[in-house]
Scaffold this motif. Sequence first.
Motif, mmCIF file in Angstrom:
data_model
loop_
_atom_site.group_PDB
_atom_site.id
_atom_site.type_symbol
_atom_site.label_atom_id
_atom_site.label_comp_id
_atom_site.label_asym_id
_atom_site.label_seq_id
_atom_site.Cartn_x
_atom_site.Cartn_y
_atom_site.Cartn_z
ATOM 1 N N VAL A 119 3.517 9.059 2.163
ATOM 2 C CA VAL A 119 4.632 8.107 2.181
ATOM 3 C C VAL A 119 5.641 8.532 3.249
ATOM 4 N N ILE A 120 5.907 9.823 3.339
ATOM 5 C CA ILE A 120 6.962 10.346 4.215
ATOM 6 C C ILE A 120 6.510 10.509 5.668
ATOM 7 N N ILE A 121 5.325 11.050 5.890
ATOM 8 C CA ILE A 121 4.888 11.386 7.252
ATOM 9 C C ILE A 121 4.820 10.175 8.193
ATOM 10 N N PRO A 122 4.428 8.981 7.743
ATOM 11 C CA PRO A 122 4.487 7.845 8.686
ATOM 12 C C PRO A 122 5.882 7.599 9.263
ATOM 13 N N PHE A 123 6.923 7.829 8.482
ATOM 14 C CA PHE A 123 8.286 7.705 9.002
ATOM 15 C C PHE A 123 8.551 8.784 10.056
ATOM 16 N N LEU A 124 8.106 10.002 9.768
ATOM 17 C CA LEU A 124 8.265 11.089 10.735
ATOM 18 C C LEU A 124 7.449 10.811 12.001
ATOM 19 N N TYR A 125 6.269 10.241 11.800
ATOM 20 C CA TYR A 125 5.392 9.905 12.933
ATOM 21 C C TYR A 125 6.077 8.903 13.863
ATOM 22 N N LEU A 126 6.674 7.887 13.271
ATOM 23 C CA LEU A 126 7.383 6.877 14.073
ATOM 24 C C LEU A 126 8.593 7.475 14.792
ATOM 25 N N ASN A 127 9.148 8.531 14.184
ATOM 26 C CA ASN A 127 10.304 9.207 14.761
ATOM 27 C C ASN A 127 9.895 10.306 15.753
ATOM 28 N N PHE A 139 -4.589 11.256 10.904
ATOM 29 C CA PHE A 139 -4.999 9.920 10.493
ATOM 30 C C PHE A 139 -4.185 8.867 11.249
ATOM 31 N N LEU A 140 -2.880 9.071 11.303
ATOM 32 C CA LEU A 140 -1.985 8.101 11.940
ATOM 33 C C LEU A 140 -2.213 7.975 13.440
ATOM 34 N N MET A 141 -2.670 9.048 14.076
ATOM 35 C CA MET A 141 -2.941 8.980 15.512
ATOM 36 C C MET A 141 -3.991 7.904 15.825
ATOM 37 N N SER A 142 -4.955 7.759 14.928
ATOM 38 C CA SER A 142 -5.954 6.702 15.103
ATOM 39 C C SER A 142 -5.481 5.382 14.504
ATOM 40 N N PHE A 143 -4.975 5.439 13.267
ATOM 41 C CA PHE A 143 -4.589 4.234 12.538
ATOM 42 C C PHE A 143 -3.525 3.434 13.278
ATOM 43 N N SER A 144 -2.590 4.123 13.916
ATOM 44 C CA SER A 144 -1.492 3.426 14.592
ATOM 45 C C SER A 144 -1.967 2.592 15.778
ATOM 46 N N GLN A 145 -3.214 2.774 16.188
ATOM 47 C CA GLN A 145 -3.772 1.943 17.257
ATOM 48 C C GLN A 145 -4.075 0.529 16.772
ATOM 49 N N LEU A 150 3.608 2.290 8.817
ATOM 50 C CA LEU A 150 4.274 2.076 7.530
ATOM 51 C C LEU A 150 3.355 1.429 6.493
ATOM 52 N N PHE A 151 2.246 0.832 6.932
ATOM 53 C CA PHE A 151 1.245 0.355 5.971
ATOM 54 C C PHE A 151 0.664 1.531 5.190
ATOM 55 N N VAL A 152 0.542 2.663 5.836
ATOM 56 C CA VAL A 152 0.064 3.872 5.157
ATOM 57 C C VAL A 152 1.074 4.299 4.090
ATOM 58 N N SER A 153 2.353 4.264 4.441
ATOM 59 C CA SER A 153 3.399 4.587 3.457
ATOM 60 C C SER A 153 3.323 3.656 2.254
ATOM 61 N N ALA A 154 3.163 2.370 2.530
ATOM 62 C CA ALA A 154 3.100 1.385 1.444
ATOM 63 C C ALA A 154 1.883 1.617 0.556
ATOM 64 N N ALA A 156 0.217 4.414 0.135
ATOM 65 C CA ALA A 156 0.408 5.672 -0.593
ATOM 66 C C ALA A 156 1.369 5.478 -1.760
ATOM 67 N N LEU A 157 2.407 4.700 -1.547
ATOM 68 C CA LEU A 157 3.364 4.426 -2.612
ATOM 69 C C LEU A 157 2.704 3.666 -3.762
ATOM 70 N N VAL A 158 1.844 2.721 -3.434
ATOM 71 C CA VAL A 158 1.103 1.985 -4.467
ATOM 72 C C VAL A 158 0.227 2.952 -5.277
ATOM 73 N N LEU A 159 -0.439 3.865 -4.588
ATOM 74 C CA LEU A 159 -1.282 4.852 -5.282
ATOM 75 C C LEU A 159 -0.452 5.757 -6.193
ATOM 76 N N ILE A 160 0.718 6.162 -5.720
ATOM 77 C CA ILE A 160 1.602 7.006 -6.539
ATOM 78 C C ILE A 160 2.061 6.250 -7.778
ATOM 79 N N VAL A 161 2.449 5.001 -7.602
ATOM 80 C CA VAL A 161 2.901 4.189 -8.742
ATOM 81 C C VAL A 161 1.755 3.994 -9.731
ATOM 82 N N PHE A 162 0.571 3.642 -9.232
ATOM 83 C CA PHE A 162 -0.588 3.455 -10.118
ATOM 84 C C PHE A 162 -0.906 4.749 -10.866
ATOM 85 N N GLY A 163 -0.963 5.857 -10.148
ATOM 86 C CA GLY A 163 -1.255 7.143 -10.781
ATOM 87 C C GLY A 163 -0.200 7.532 -11.790
ATOM 88 N N SER A 164 1.062 7.275 -11.481
ATOM 89 C CA SER A 164 2.154 7.608 -12.398
ATOM 90 C C SER A 164 2.098 6.757 -13.663
#
Length: 186
Positions: A119-127, A139-145, A150-154, A156-164
């Motif tokens: 969730v956090i690293i995509p923000f750092l990646y963009l920065n 992962f983001l080095m390829s995915f961002s192409q 931020l789709f990765v963040s979203a 990951a957040l869905v997975l965290i919510v589901f798991g929680s």
Amino acid sequence: MKGNQEMNTKNKLILCSVVSAILVVVLYILFHETGHLIVMLSAGEVIDDFSILSAHVSGHGGEYTFVSDLWLNANGAVLPLIVSLVYLLFYKKERNNTFYRMFSFFTGLMPISTILAWVIIPFLYLNGTAPLNDDCTKFLMSFSQIANPLFVSAAALVLIVFGSILFIKKGVLRNYIYELNKMKSK
């Protein structure tokens, strides 16, 4: 007598917590590295080293596609999460065993909480400040192409919510709190 029983309950809880936490960390590393290993083998890589103690797997060769390269970096987090979620699906909340409850708590907590980095690293990646050798950054080095990181963040957040939700609905958190309160009430 009551003092001894209180001390035994406290010591049992501490011992069960420490042993289960260590066991879960070792199992997490095993599944994390096995996640990478599975993709490496599927790409035809020859494995040179696999270590749980130093938490790494290395190899040479192999032919990676865009998708297999993505999976190589993601599967270290995905496989432990899948194993954890399957474990939580079969969790027996009525089982009254301190070690089982502590082990189950850490088994659910660790993989779910490690997804927080995704969730956090995509923000750092963009920065431009993402950690260079992190699986998520790779992962983001390829995915961002092909898509916004931020789709990765979203996701990951869905997975965290589901798991929680699963963690709470199955009674893992409730039983963990019960065990902690049992120690206080004696």
